[in-house]
Design a protein around this motif. Structure first.
Motif, PDB file in Angstrom:
ATOM      1  N   UNK A  25      10.851   7.581  11.107  1.00  0.00           N
ATOM      2  CA  UNK A  25       9.488   7.593  10.597  1.00  0.00           C
ATOM      3  C   UNK A  25       9.448   7.031   9.183  1.00  0.00           C
ATOM      4  N   UNK A  26       8.392   6.292   8.883  1.00  0.00           N
ATOM      5  CA  UNK A  26       8.245   5.686   7.555  1.00  0.00           C
ATOM      6  C   UNK A  26       6.985   6.186   6.867  1.00  0.00           C
ATOM      7  N   UNK A  27       6.516   7.368   7.265  1.00  0.00           N
ATOM      8  CA  UNK A  27       5.249   7.890   6.756  1.00  0.00           C
ATOM      9  C   UNK A  27       5.244   7.990   5.241  1.00  0.00           C
ATOM     10  N   UNK A  28       6.297   8.561   4.670  1.00  0.00           N
ATOM     11  CA  UNK A  28       6.342   8.744   3.218  1.00  0.00           C
ATOM     12  C   UNK A  28       6.432   7.406   2.496  1.00  0.00           C
ATOM     13  N   UNK A  29       7.233   6.491   3.032  1.00  0.00           N
ATOM     14  CA  UNK A  29       7.370   5.167   2.421  1.00  0.00           C
ATOM     15  C   UNK A  29       6.036   4.436   2.430  1.00  0.00           C
ATOM     16  N   UNK A  30       5.348   4.433   3.545  1.00  0.00           N
ATOM     17  CA  UNK A  30       4.088   3.717   3.652  1.00  0.00           C
ATOM     18  C   UNK A  30       3.015   4.341   2.771  1.00  0.00           C
ATOM     19  N   UNK A  31       3.012   5.660   2.671  1.00  0.00           N
ATOM     20  CA  UNK A  31       2.051   6.333   1.786  1.00  0.00           C
ATOM     21  C   UNK A  31       2.292   5.928   0.336  1.00  0.00           C
ATOM     22  N   UNK A  32       3.556   5.861  -0.051  1.00  0.00           N
ATOM     23  CA  UNK A  32       3.884   5.460  -1.423  1.00  0.00           C
ATOM     24  C   UNK A  32       3.507   4.004  -1.672  1.00  0.00           C
ATOM     25  N   UNK A  33       3.682   3.149  -0.668  1.00  0.00           N
ATOM     26  CA  UNK A  33       3.311   1.736  -0.799  1.00  0.00           C
ATOM     27  C   UNK A  33       1.793   1.597  -0.964  1.00  0.00           C
TER      28      UNK A  33
END
Length: 472
Positions: A2-10
């Motif tokens: 999952x990349x949820x945290x990465x995408x939210x930060x982006x």
């Protein structure tokens, strides 16, 4: 994964509108220009500034997400396409599209990586200058991509590859630091040349975000001609004569086989064969003169008269105006398009020493004729710098897909073995991308590969910058 945290930060870093995740939005970024590779990505990220690009790289390091840099997506070796895992993110630099500065006295222009090549040419022309890089994709390729592949084009003979046209870079390192190397200097002998390290690295060592590029004076006149010759050997002798008589005025010297030109005429009826009789080879040459058109044409007439008297040239036609000159160049530039219309083919972007071109063509043609009888050779390219597009079309009437399936691997090996035997390169101007990694490893020396891997490990120890390209 999952990349949820990465995408939210982006999204926080560059705005939600510029973090693309919907399949309809991301699809144009996931397939290469030749439609040979299609990957998947967790997102397409589109920063608008170098600072935003650096912030995204820092986030990628923090979340261990690999990044695939992309400019105009016009590459021919799959270097800007993500893998199929869906774990990588494409970082598109198209929004970094500002011209930051033009300095006519220093003959430089400073542009961001997402500026389209044709736009650089237009801005240079408006300032009374010439940006000399020119290639078929100039209306859609970007400066960042040109630098990352060290693009060549039609002006290399006089002006050099993209590397020779760049004086300084701005680069985001794999750690997310911003290196400002935008120095418009012709001389700077203060240690390792970091600029040249990033040029041609295809985004595997860092993210080019801006560049200082060389400009040249606009020529007062250009004269273009087509010359018919009996063989590549005659073309080499003609090149030597032209260089002796025209010197630095010679800016283009393109070789096209008879079959190339006839193929263009077959699929584009308005582009007729330029001579009354067939000739084995045709050269497109151009002189750029800083004095006047009269001076250029007088020199050209003397050159052609000498070449005809020496038996180097069988026939010639000189462009009488700009429209005819453009028509000559269109003939050359339509060869890849005609190949595509003819059907699937086996492409090679190779370089050999200029003196070896005739022998290379003869030896390799003979080997392919023996391995794949009836194969049609589409040989053209930048004779003046030793770069040939040595392509193989299926025999007339043979299913191209079946031909490629049966012969592609063997033909590639024949061509690359011949390139190696002539001390050449299997990639002259298109890069390695993911297309030629294994071939490069086969033909490069072990010590060369070890040095390349040491550089990659030193700069990008986490292997997050365009992994799976150039090196495994």
């Amino acid at each position: 994964m999952t990349h949820t945290a990465f995408l939210a930060a982006c999204r926080d870093a560059i705005g939600a509108a510029h973090v693309l995740t919907d399949p309809q939005d991301t699809a144009p970024f996931l397939t290469d220009w030749r439609r040979r590779y299609t990957g998947a990505a967790c997102a397409v990220l589109a920063p608008a500034t170098s600072a935003e690009a650096a912030a995204l790289v820092k986030l990628a390091v923090e979340h261990r997400v690999a990044l695939v840099p992309q400019g105009g997506n016009t590459g021919l070796a799959g270097g800007a396409t993500p893998d199929a895992s869906g774990a990588q993110a494409v970082i598109s630099l198209r929004r970094l599209n500002r011209v930051r500065d033009i300095d006519p006295h220093n003959n430089t222009i400073t542009v961001e990586a997402g500026v389209i090549l044709a736009e650089v040419q237009k801005h240079a022309e408006a300032a009374g200058r010439l940006f000399a890089l020119s290639l078929a994709a100039e209306g859609s390729c970007t400066i960042g991509g040109n630098l990352s592949t060290n693009a060549g084009g039609t002006g290399v003979l006089r002006y050099g590859n993209t590397r020779e046209l760049c004086l300084g870079l701005e680069v985001v390192t794999p750690q997310g630091e911003l290196w400002d190397g935008l120095r418009g200097l012709r001389k700077d002998n203060t240690g390792y040349d970091l600029r040249d390290l990033f040029i041609g690295a295809e985004g595997t060592l860092g993210l080019i975000t801006a560049a200082v590029l060389k400009l040249h004076p606009q020529p007062a006149a250009r004269v273009t001609a087509l010359a018919a010759l009996a063989s590549p050997h005659a073309a080499l002798d003609f090149l030597a004569l032209t260089q002796r008589m025209a010197g630095p005025l010679l800016t283009g010297f393109e070789l096209m086989s008879d079959f190339c030109v006839r193929l263009v005429g077959r699929h584009f009826e308005q582009m007729r064969y330029p001579f009354a009789e067939a000739h084995a080879q045709i050269v497109l040459l151009e002189l750029s003169d800083s004095e006047s058109e009269v001076h250029a044409r007088t020199l050209f007439e003397g050159l052609m008269q000498t070449a005809l008297e020496q038996g180097l040239v069988e026939d010639a036609v000189v462009a009488e105006n700009l429209a005819q000159s453009r028509a000559f160049w269109n003939l050359r530039e339509h060869i890849p398009l005609a190949q595509a219309e003819e059907g699937l083919n086996i492409k090679h972007d190779i370089a050999v020493p200029i003196s070896c071109i005739g022998h290379f063509i003869e030896a390799t043609d003979a080997a392919i004729a023996q391995a794949a009888p009836g194969a049609r050779m589409v040989t053209f390219g930048h004779l003046g710098d030793g770069n040939l597009h040595y392509n193989v079309q299926a025999p007339e009437g043979v299913d191209a897909t079946a031909f490629l399936r049966q012969h592609q691997s063997a033909i590639n090996r024949i061509v690359y073995d011949s390139v190696a035997a002539h001390r050449g390169s299997i990639s002259a101007e298109h890069g390695l991308g993911q297309l030629k990694i294994d071939d490069a490893a086969r033909y490069k020396q072990d010590v060369e590969l070890r040095m390349m891997r040491a550089i990659k490990q030193a700069l990008d120890p986490l292997n997050l910058m365009n992994p799976g390209k150039v090196l495994r």
